[in-house]
Design a protein around this motif. Structure first.
Motif, PDB file in Angstrom:
ATOM      1  N   CYS A  53       0.830  -1.208   0.000  1.00  0.00           N
ATOM      2  CA  CYS A  53       0.000   0.000   0.000  1.00  0.00           C
ATOM      3  C   CYS A  53       0.861   1.253   0.000  1.00  0.00           C
ATOM      4  N   GLU A  57       0.720   3.989  -2.731  1.00  0.00           N
ATOM      5  CA  GLU A  57       0.255   5.309  -2.286  1.00  0.00           C
ATOM      6  C   GLU A  57       1.263   6.392  -2.633  1.00  0.00           C
ATOM      7  N   SER A  78      -3.538   6.314  -6.717  1.00  0.00           N
ATOM      8  CA  SER A  78      -2.855   5.776  -5.539  1.00  0.00           C
ATOM      9  C   SER A  78      -3.472   4.461  -5.073  1.00  0.00           C
ATOM     10  N   ALA A  82      -1.746   0.875  -5.097  1.00  0.00           N
ATOM     11  CA  ALA A  82      -1.628   0.153  -3.827  1.00  0.00           C
ATOM     12  C   ALA A  82      -2.071  -1.299  -4.000  1.00  0.00           C
ATOM     13  N   GLU A 120      -6.710   1.129   2.493  1.00  0.00           N
ATOM     14  CA  GLU A 120      -6.855   2.227   1.542  1.00  0.00           C
ATOM     15  C   GLU A 120      -7.994   3.160   1.928  1.00  0.00           C
ATOM     16  N   ASN A 124      -6.717   6.936   2.860  1.00  0.00           N
ATOM     17  CA  ASN A 124      -7.145   7.978   1.923  1.00  0.00           C
ATOM     18  C   ASN A 124      -8.173   8.921   2.549  1.00  0.00           C
TER      19      ASN A 124
END
Length: 179
Positions: A53, A57, A78, A82, A120, A124
């Motif tokens: 990740c 990312e 991203s 990931a 994620e 995020n």
């Protein structure tokens, strides 16, 4: 055969027959229980996912920022990267075990999808939620601190998810037979 061993001598193969299993039909297949889901095992699985990740990312953020993209497309890139890097890291080990590409991909999908998705979603949401972090640019302390903190929080919150999955024979438990 009631009260004794069936035609397959468990003791000769080092198996311990449990009362429930010995009472079952001799045609019942052996069931391998899920591995004991320890916090250490869950942390290790989560660290593995975090590695993929983080690579995706950071690469996605760098590309999106360098191209002057807004937060939306940068986050999409991203997240996609990931998943790609997370799956690739798992597949690398499974492929080394001699498994074919298609089967290794299936193992990676089963092992990592939930863990990466949770990670994620969390990191995020934090990155987008920190005022100015997505627009701060790569040379900004705010960007890098927000990203590091978001990944740390995602790690901490994903460890229990992975422990739960492993305890049920899912998630990274499916990879253990290849190591």
């Amino acid at each position: 055969m009631v009260g004794g061993m069936d035609h397959h001598d468990h003791a000769a193969h080092g198996h311990v027959a449990e009362d429930a299993r010995s009472a079952a039909s001799e045609h019942t297949p052996h069931v391998h229980p899920a591995p004991a889901a320890t916090w250490r095992m869950a942390a290790s699985a989560t660290l593995h996912c975090l590695t993929g990740c983080a690579i995706g990312e950071v690469l996605g953020m760098v590309i999106g920022t360098a191209l002057g993209w807004t937060a939306g497309p940068t986050v999409v890139l991203s997240v996609a990267l990931a998943f790609v890097f997370g799956y690739a890291l798992t597949m690398r080990g499974v492929l080394r075990a001699g498994v074919g590409f298609r089967q290794a991909l299936k193992v990676a999908l089963a092992a990592d999808t939930v863990s990466i998705a949770v990670m994620e979603l969390i990191d995020n949401a934090i990155m987008v939620g920190v005022p100015g972090a997505m627009d701060a640019g790569l040379n900004s302390r705010l960007f890098w601190v927000a990203l590091a903190v978001s990944l740390l929080i995602a790690f901490v919150l994903t460890v229990p998810v992975n422990r739960w999955l492993i305890g049920r024979g899912k998630g990274h438990a499916v990879v253990h037979r290849f190591h």
